[in-house]
Design a protein around this motif. Structure first.
Motif, PDB file in Angstrom:
ATOM      1  N   THR A   1       0.004  10.076   8.665  1.00  0.00           N
ATOM      2  CA  THR A   1       0.826  10.474   7.523  1.00  0.00           C
ATOM      3  C   THR A   1       1.853   9.408   7.195  1.00  0.00           C
ATOM      4  O   THR A   1       2.066   9.072   6.014  1.00  0.00           O
ATOM      5  N   GLU A   2       2.493   8.853   8.208  1.00  0.00           N
ATOM      6  CA  GLU A   2       3.502   7.818   7.965  1.00  0.00           C
ATOM      7  C   GLU A   2       2.871   6.561   7.378  1.00  0.00           C
ATOM      8  O   GLU A   2       3.449   5.921   6.482  1.00  0.00           O
ATOM      9  N   GLN A   3       1.690   6.192   7.847  1.00  0.00           N
ATOM     10  CA  GLN A   3       1.027   5.003   7.312  1.00  0.00           C
ATOM     11  C   GLN A   3       0.663   5.187   5.837  1.00  0.00           C
ATOM     12  O   GLN A   3       0.814   4.259   5.032  1.00  0.00           O
ATOM     13  N   ILE A   4       0.185   6.382   5.494  1.00  0.00           N
ATOM     14  CA  ILE A   4      -0.173   6.631   4.093  1.00  0.00           C
ATOM     15  C   ILE A   4       1.068   6.634   3.213  1.00  0.00           C
ATOM     16  O   ILE A   4       1.079   6.041   2.126  1.00  0.00           O
ATOM     17  N   LEU A   5       2.128   7.290   3.667  1.00  0.00           N
ATOM     18  CA  LEU A   5       3.348   7.354   2.874  1.00  0.00           C
ATOM     19  C   LEU A   5       4.008   5.983   2.740  1.00  0.00           C
ATOM     20  O   LEU A   5       4.633   5.691   1.713  1.00  0.00           O
ATOM     21  N   ASP A   6       3.886   5.137   3.758  1.00  0.00           N
ATOM     22  CA  ASP A   6       4.451   3.793   3.663  1.00  0.00           C
ATOM     23  C   ASP A   6       3.737   2.952   2.614  1.00  0.00           C
ATOM     24  O   ASP A   6       4.363   2.116   1.948  1.00  0.00           O
ATOM     25  N   ARG A   7       2.444   3.167   2.464  1.00  0.00           N
ATOM     26  CA  ARG A   7       1.662   2.365   1.513  1.00  0.00           C
ATOM     27  C   ARG A   7       1.503   3.036   0.155  1.00  0.00           C
ATOM     28  O   ARG A   7       0.959   2.422  -0.769  1.00  0.00           O
ATOM     29  N   LEU A   8       1.954   4.281   0.034  1.00  0.00           N
ATOM     30  CA  LEU A   8       1.805   5.008  -1.229  1.00  0.00           C
ATOM     31  C   LEU A   8       2.536   4.345  -2.387  1.00  0.00           C
ATOM     32  O   LEU A   8       1.968   4.261  -3.488  1.00  0.00           O
ATOM     33  N   PRO A   9       3.792   3.869  -2.243  1.00  0.00           N
ATOM     34  CA  PRO A   9       4.456   3.245  -3.404  1.00  0.00           C
ATOM     35  C   PRO A   9       3.698   2.055  -3.967  1.00  0.00           C
ATOM     36  O   PRO A   9       3.649   1.867  -5.192  1.00  0.00           O
ATOM     37  N   ALA A  10       3.087   1.232  -3.100  1.00  0.00           N
ATOM     38  CA  ALA A  10       2.345   0.067  -3.592  1.00  0.00           C
ATOM     39  C   ALA A  10       1.127   0.498  -4.402  1.00  0.00           C
ATOM     40  O   ALA A  10       0.857  -0.038  -5.484  1.00  0.00           O
ATOM     41  N   THR A  11       0.390   1.497  -3.902  1.00  0.00           N
ATOM     42  CA  THR A  11      -0.791   1.976  -4.628  1.00  0.00           C
ATOM     43  C   THR A  11      -0.403   2.702  -5.912  1.00  0.00           C
ATOM     44  O   THR A  11      -1.030   2.503  -6.961  1.00  0.00           O
ATOM     45  N   ALA A  12       0.626   3.549  -5.845  1.00  0.00           N
ATOM     46  CA  ALA A  12       1.053   4.285  -7.040  1.00  0.00           C
ATOM     47  C   ALA A  12       1.567   3.332  -8.118  1.00  0.00           C
ATOM     48  O   ALA A  12       1.279   3.521  -9.315  1.00  0.00           O
ATOM     49  N   GLY A  13       2.310   2.313  -7.719  1.00  0.00           N
ATOM     50  CA  GLY A  13       2.791   1.348  -8.701  1.00  0.00           C
ATOM     51  C   GLY A  13       1.666   0.582  -9.359  1.00  0.00           C
ATOM     52  O   GLY A  13       1.666   0.369 -10.581  1.00  0.00           O
ATOM     53  N   LEU A  14       0.675   0.153  -8.556  1.00  0.00           N
ATOM     54  CA  LEU A  14      -0.457  -0.592  -9.111  1.00  0.00           C
ATOM     55  C   LEU A  14      -1.288   0.277 -10.040  1.00  0.00           C
ATOM     56  O   LEU A  14      -1.643  -0.135 -11.156  1.00  0.00           O
ATOM     57  N   MET A  15      -1.609   1.508  -9.617  1.00  0.00           N
ATOM     58  CA  MET A  15      -2.422   2.394 -10.440  1.00  0.00           C
ATOM     59  C   MET A  15      -1.683   2.806 -11.701  1.00  0.00           C
ATOM     60  O   MET A  15      -2.272   2.858 -12.789  1.00  0.00           O
ATOM     61  N   GLY A  16      -0.382   3.112 -11.587  1.00  0.00           N
ATOM     62  CA  GLY A  16       0.385   3.506 -12.765  1.00  0.00           C
ATOM     63  C   GLY A  16       0.492   2.393 -13.779  1.00  0.00           C
ATOM     64  O   GLY A  16       0.336   2.611 -14.997  1.00  0.00           O
TER      65      GLY A  16
END
Length: 316
Positions: free
Chosen positions: A88-103
Motif C-alpha cells: 500500500t505504501e509503495q502504491i501511494l508513494d508512486r500514485l502522484p507521479a502516475t496521476a499527474g502523468l495521466m491527468g
C-alpha cells in the motif's frame, strides 16, 4: 445524485471481487516460483521449504486467496516479496507521479482533439480535413512504445532539448525540472488517445451541422466559427465524455508502457518491476488499485453527463 453515487459504489463490490478472483487465478497459473529469487546454490532443501512456509506459499490456493482478501478489507495489501515493504505504501508513494502523468496526458488530448475534430467536421473533404485525418491514421497505427523511442531519439539524443528518462535531475529540486522530464511521456501518452477522440468528434460535428438549429444560426448571420464553438461544441461534449469513460482502461495500459520506457517513477513501472521479479503481492495490489481507478473513472464520466446535459440529470 447521492443515490446514484451510492448505487454505483455498491455495484463495484461484486466487480472488484470478480477481478480479484480472476487476477489471483492467473497469477497462480503463471509459470515461475517467487521462492527461486531467494534460493542460492548452497541452500538446503529444508531451508527452501522454510522460506516457502514463511511466505505462506505452501498453503492451498483458496487459503492464500482468503488470507489476502481479509488483509485487503483492512487496507493491507500485503508486503513485497522483493523489498519486504508494504504494498500500500509503495502504491501511494508512486500514485502522484502516475496521476499527474495521466491527468496531463488526458487533458492535453482533449484540449487538442476538440478544435481539430471540429475543424475536420466543418471542412469535410477539404485539405484541412484530409490533413487531420492523415495524422489521425498515423496516430492510430503507431504503437506507443515505438513512438516513445522515436521521441527519445529525436528530442533527447539528437536535439538535446529534453531529458530522456526519470522524473528529476539528480541534485535538482524544482517544478520546472519535473515539467521538462514530463513533456515527452505526456506527449506520447496524449498522442496515443488523440486520434480516436478527433475521429469521434469529427463524426459528431458532421451530424450536428445537418441539424436545423445550425441553419437557423446561418440565417441570423452567424459565422461558421461562431456556430462551431458556441453551439455545436456543446453537443459534441457528450460523446467526448463517453469516450473518456471508455478509454480509462487503455489509459492505464498506456501509462504502464510509457512509464516503463521513460523510467517514470509511477505505478506502471512498479508493476513491470514486480512482474519481472514475480512479486505477487505487488502485482495483485496494483491490479486491484487499477480496477478501482477504472471504476471511479467511469463513475466520474457518468456524473459529468448530468453537468454537460441537465436534461439527463432531470430524467434520473
Amino acid at each position: 445524485m447521492r443515490q446514484l453515487i451510492a448505487k454505483r459504489l455498491l455495484q463495484t463490490i461484486p466487480m472488484l471481487f470478480f477481478v480479484s478472483v480472476v487476477c489471483f487465478a492467473m497469477i497462480k497459473m503463471a509459470p515461475g516460483d517467487p521462492v527461486l529469487s531467494f534460493v542460492t546454490p548452497a541452500m538446503h532443501a529444508d531451508d527452501i521449504e522454510r522460506i516457502r512456509h514463511n511466505m505462506g506459499l505452501d498453503q492451498p490456493a483458496i487459503v492464500q486467496y482468503w488470507e489476502w482478501l481479509k488483509s485487503c478489507l483492512t487496507g493491507n495489501l500485503g508486503y513485497s516479496l522483493i523489498n519486504h515493504q508494504p504494498v500500500t505504501e509503495q502504491i501511494l508513494d508512486r500514485l502522484p507521479a502516475t496521476a499527474g502523468l495521466m491527468g496531463a496526458a488526458i487533458g492535453l488530448a482533449v484540449l487538442l482533439s476538440i478544435p481539430l475534430g471540429l475543424l475536420a467536421g466543418a471542412y469535410r473533404n477539404k485539405w484541412v480535413d484530409k490533413l487531420i485525418n492523415f495524422l489521425s491514421y498515423i496516430g492510430i497505427s503507431v504503437p506507443l512504445f515505438w513512438l516513445a523511442i522515436l521521441f527519445i531519439y529525436f528530442f533527447a539524443v539528437k536535439l538535446h532539448w529534453l531529458p530522456s528518462m526519470g522524473m528529476r535531475t539528480i541534485g535538482t529540486n524544482s517544478a520546472w525540472d519535473v515539467f521538462k522530464h514530463g513533456i515527452l511521456p505526456c506527449l506520447v501518452l496524449a498522442f496515443g488517445f488523440m486520434p480516436g477522440y478527433v475521429r469521434y468528434i469529427r463524426s459528431s460535428t458532421i451530424g450536428q451541422l445537418k441539424e436545423d438549429y445550425v441553419q437557423i444560426q446561418y440565417a441570423f448571420g452567424s459565422t461558421r466559427m461562431k456556430i462551431l464553438y458556441r453551439h455545436v461544441m456543446k453537443h459534441v461534449l457528450l460523446p467526448v465524455i463517453t469516450l473518456l469513460g471508455l478509454s480509462m482502461a487503455d489509459l492505464v495500459a498506456g501509462a504502464i508502457v510509457t512509464e516503463t520506457i521513460f523510467s517514470w517513477p509511477g505505478i506502471g513501472s512498479l508493476g513491470m518491476t514486480a512482474a519481472r521479479g514475480m512479486d505477487y503481492p505487488v502485482i495483485m495490489g496494483i491490479t486491484l488499485f487499477s480496477s478501482v481507478m477504472l471504476i471511479l473513472g467511469n463513475l466520474a464520466a457518468d456524473l459529468l453527463y448530468g453537468i454537460a446535459d441537465p436534461r439527463i440529470k432531470q430524467t434520473r
